[in-house]
Design a protein around this motif. Structure first.
Motif, PDB file in Angstrom:
ATOM      1  N   TYR A   1     -31.947 -21.659  59.319  1.00  0.00           N
ATOM      2  CA  TYR A   1     -31.532 -21.023  58.061  1.00  0.00           C
ATOM      3  C   TYR A   1     -31.699 -19.510  58.147  1.00  0.00           C
ATOM      4  O   TYR A   1     -30.770 -18.745  57.806  1.00  0.00           O
ATOM      5  CB  TYR A   1     -32.362 -21.591  56.917  1.00  0.00           C
ATOM      6  CG  TYR A   1     -32.169 -20.884  55.595  1.00  0.00           C
ATOM      7  CD1 TYR A   1     -31.020 -21.068  54.835  1.00  0.00           C
ATOM      8  CD2 TYR A   1     -33.146 -20.015  55.104  1.00  0.00           C
ATOM      9  CE1 TYR A   1     -30.847 -20.401  53.631  1.00  0.00           C
ATOM     10  CE2 TYR A   1     -32.986 -19.351  53.900  1.00  0.00           C
ATOM     11  CZ  TYR A   1     -31.835 -19.559  53.169  1.00  0.00           C
ATOM     12  OH  TYR A   1     -31.670 -18.897  51.975  1.00  0.00           O
TER      13      TYR A   1
ATOM     14  N   VAL B   1     -29.089 -18.035  60.902  1.00  0.00           N
ATOM     15  CA  VAL B   1     -27.676 -18.039  60.522  1.00  0.00           C
ATOM     16  C   VAL B   1     -27.416 -17.125  59.325  1.00  0.00           C
ATOM     17  O   VAL B   1     -26.471 -16.319  59.331  1.00  0.00           O
ATOM     18  CB  VAL B   1     -27.206 -19.478  60.216  1.00  0.00           C
ATOM     19  CG1 VAL B   1     -25.794 -19.464  59.645  1.00  0.00           C
ATOM     20  CG2 VAL B   1     -27.260 -20.335  61.472  1.00  0.00           C
ATOM     21  N   VAL B   2     -28.252 -17.223  58.291  1.00  0.00           N
ATOM     22  CA  VAL B   2     -28.020 -16.421  57.079  1.00  0.00           C
ATOM     23  C   VAL B   2     -28.197 -14.935  57.368  1.00  0.00           C
ATOM     24  O   VAL B   2     -27.377 -14.107  56.943  1.00  0.00           O
ATOM     25  CB  VAL B   2     -28.960 -16.880  55.950  1.00  0.00           C
ATOM     26  CG1 VAL B   2     -28.844 -15.951  54.738  1.00  0.00           C
ATOM     27  CG2 VAL B   2     -28.630 -18.306  55.529  1.00  0.00           C
ATOM     28  N   SER B   3     -29.252 -14.576  58.088  1.00  0.00           N
ATOM     29  CA  SER B   3     -29.492 -13.152  58.352  1.00  0.00           C
ATOM     30  C   SER B   3     -28.389 -12.541  59.211  1.00  0.00           C
ATOM     31  O   SER B   3     -27.909 -11.435  58.928  1.00  0.00           O
ATOM     32  CB  SER B   3     -30.854 -12.967  59.026  1.00  0.00           C
ATOM     33  OG  SER B   3     -30.897 -13.630  60.274  1.00  0.00           O
TER      34      SER B   3
ATOM     35  N   THR C   1     -25.337 -13.650  59.504  1.00  0.00           N
ATOM     36  CA  THR C   1     -24.101 -13.632  58.719  1.00  0.00           C
ATOM     37  C   THR C   1     -24.062 -12.430  57.795  1.00  0.00           C
ATOM     38  O   THR C   1     -23.024 -11.755  57.678  1.00  0.00           O
ATOM     39  CB  THR C   1     -23.968 -14.931  57.899  1.00  0.00           C
ATOM     40  OG1 THR C   1     -23.957 -16.055  58.785  1.00  0.00           O
ATOM     41  CG2 THR C   1     -22.685 -14.928  57.082  1.00  0.00           C
ATOM     42  N   LEU C   2     -25.174 -12.140  57.128  1.00  0.00           N
ATOM     43  CA  LEU C   2     -25.225 -10.960  56.265  1.00  0.00           C
ATOM     44  C   LEU C   2     -24.990  -9.680  57.073  1.00  0.00           C
ATOM     45  O   LEU C   2     -24.208  -8.811  56.676  1.00  0.00           O
ATOM     46  CB  LEU C   2     -26.574 -10.894  55.555  1.00  0.00           C
ATOM     47  CG  LEU C   2     -26.849 -11.942  54.479  1.00  0.00           C
ATOM     48  CD1 LEU C   2     -28.263 -11.799  53.951  1.00  0.00           C
ATOM     49  CD2 LEU C   2     -25.850 -11.820  53.338  1.00  0.00           C
TER      50      LEU C   2
ATOM     51  N   ASN D   1     -37.190 -14.702  52.151  1.00  0.00           N
ATOM     52  CA  ASN D   1     -35.986 -13.924  51.829  1.00  0.00           C
ATOM     53  C   ASN D   1     -36.077 -12.502  52.365  1.00  0.00           C
ATOM     54  O   ASN D   1     -35.070 -11.940  52.829  1.00  0.00           O
ATOM     55  CB  ASN D   1     -35.767 -13.904  50.318  1.00  0.00           C
ATOM     56  CG  ASN D   1     -35.386 -15.265  49.763  1.00  0.00           C
ATOM     57  OD1 ASN D   1     -34.793 -16.082  50.473  1.00  0.00           O
ATOM     58  ND2 ASN D   1     -35.730 -15.522  48.523  1.00  0.00           N
TER      59      ASN D   1
ATOM     60  N   ILE E   1     -35.300 -12.486  56.010  1.00  0.00           N
ATOM     61  CA  ILE E   1     -33.846 -12.560  56.224  1.00  0.00           C
ATOM     62  C   ILE E   1     -33.218 -11.172  56.088  1.00  0.00           C
ATOM     63  O   ILE E   1     -32.380 -10.762  56.909  1.00  0.00           O
ATOM     64  CB  ILE E   1     -33.219 -13.550  55.235  1.00  0.00           C
ATOM     65  CG1 ILE E   1     -33.655 -14.975  55.568  1.00  0.00           C
ATOM     66  CG2 ILE E   1     -31.692 -13.448  55.256  1.00  0.00           C
ATOM     67  CD1 ILE E   1     -33.200 -16.010  54.563  1.00  0.00           C
TER      68      ILE E   1
ATOM     69  N   ALA F   1     -31.407  -8.998  59.003  1.00  0.00           N
ATOM     70  CA  ALA F   1     -30.009  -8.615  58.780  1.00  0.00           C
ATOM     71  C   ALA F   1     -29.810  -7.125  58.973  1.00  0.00           C
ATOM     72  O   ALA F   1     -28.765  -6.693  59.494  1.00  0.00           O
ATOM     73  CB  ALA F   1     -29.568  -9.040  57.377  1.00  0.00           C
TER      74      ALA F   1
ATOM     75  N   SER G   1     -32.474 -13.466  66.283  1.00  0.00           N
ATOM     76  CA  SER G   1     -32.996 -13.510  64.912  1.00  0.00           C
ATOM     77  C   SER G   1     -34.090 -14.570  64.773  1.00  0.00           C
ATOM     78  O   SER G   1     -35.085 -14.355  64.075  1.00  0.00           O
ATOM     79  CB  SER G   1     -31.862 -13.792  63.930  1.00  0.00           C
ATOM     80  OG  SER G   1     -30.887 -12.775  63.991  1.00  0.00           O
TER      81      SER G   1
END
Length: 293
Positions: free
Chosen positions: A95, A98-100, A102-103, A154, A157, A161, A222
């Motif tokens: 999580y 991928v999220v970091s 992607t941002l 959060n 992340i 990012a 990451s």
């Protein structure tokens, strides 16, 4: 009057996806890394069903127990099953990764497109900002961001990012500078297409091959950065089953001969990062037109 039809002997039309798969599967390391990444994703999705125990529940009869049939990877000093915590940790690590990324990719793509297409002051402002971020080592920059925002998943992340943005911006800018000089971009301008349409329909697709390769490799970086932040106490809460947290808990137990608490999460981090890096290399070899032959 007779009409003769000539049938092409070139065979069926080959799709780009079919060509990609045939080139990709010729690389054994690509297949192995791809299967491992797919397995990691499935483990993250189905963690509640694959985990033999609740990662937060303690077995007070098996404190710091060595690996056994009851606990395949042993337990920590609170009696929590290491295998279960690693399985749930895969969900958190994937999580965050991928999220970091992607941002960072979204911000970097937009910045790179603007800098490469418009040039001038916009290019100078965006690239000098990227140079400032490049002046800091990635880990140091992430620590600084977390120190400002505070600890927590959060904020980790966001920190990861931030140091992903400048590289994506440079990759997209370099491709945009090359693509905007091509004749078909001039043709689109001549028919009066808006800049937004040109950027996202005609320029962006030409940059995606490089972006996809770096996106894949950056996920591994990451995951490693997030685990490092957790290891030094700047990640999620200490009881959260995250790979860096598990590794940090086993740091002091190594001196007492309890090796499994550190070895297994460290091995999980190593294999995940290695798999994403190898997969990124394989995608680069497959998607790069210069290497297709």
């Amino acid at each position: 009057m007779e009409v003769t039809l000539e049938v092409s002997s070139q065979g069926p039309i080959r799709s780009p996806w079919r060509d990609f798969w045939q080139r990709f599967r010729r690389n054994p390391m690509a297949l192995v890394s791809g299967i491992f990444v797919l397995a990691l994703v499935l483990v993250a999705i189905f963690a509640p069903w694959l985990s033999p125990y609740d990662p937060m529940i303690s077995d007070w009869m098996a404190l710091s127990a060595a690996p056994s049939w009851q606990h395949l990877m042993g337990t920590d000093d609170l009696g929590r099953d290491i295998l279960s915590r690693i399985i749930y940790g895969a969900r958190i690590s994937m999580y965050v990764g991928v999220v970091s990324v992607t941002l960072g990719m979204v911000v970097g793509i937009v910045s790179g497109l603007i800098a490469g297409y418009y040039g001038g002051k916009a290019d100078m402002f965006i690239m000098r900002g990227a140079d400032v971020l490049f002046a800091f080592p990635g880990m140091l920059l992430a620590i600084a961001v977390v120190a400002i925002l505070g600890t927590g998943l959060n904020n980790v992340i966001i920190a990861v990012a931030v140091f992903s943005v400048p590289v994506f911006a440079r990759i997209v800018r370099a491709s945009t500078l090359s693509i905007k000089q091509t004749p078909y971009i001039d043709a689109v301008k001549c028919v009066g297409a808006a800049d937004k349409l040109i950027l996202f329909r005609h320029v962006l697709p030409g940059t995606l091959s490089s972006v996809i390769v770096y996106f894949t490799m950056r996920i591994g970086t990451s995951i490693l950065t997030a685990a490092s932040l957790s290891f030094i106490g700047l990640g999620p809460e200490p009881d959260v089953p995250e790979w860096g947290n598990i590794l940090a808990m086993g740091r002091n137990m190594m001196m007492a001969g309890v090796w499994h608490v550190s070895v297994f999460p460290g091995l999980a981090i190593f294999l995940a990062v290695l798999a994403f890096n190898l997969l990124g290399d394989a995608l680069r070899d497959t998607l790069d037109p210069k290497l297709k032959s």
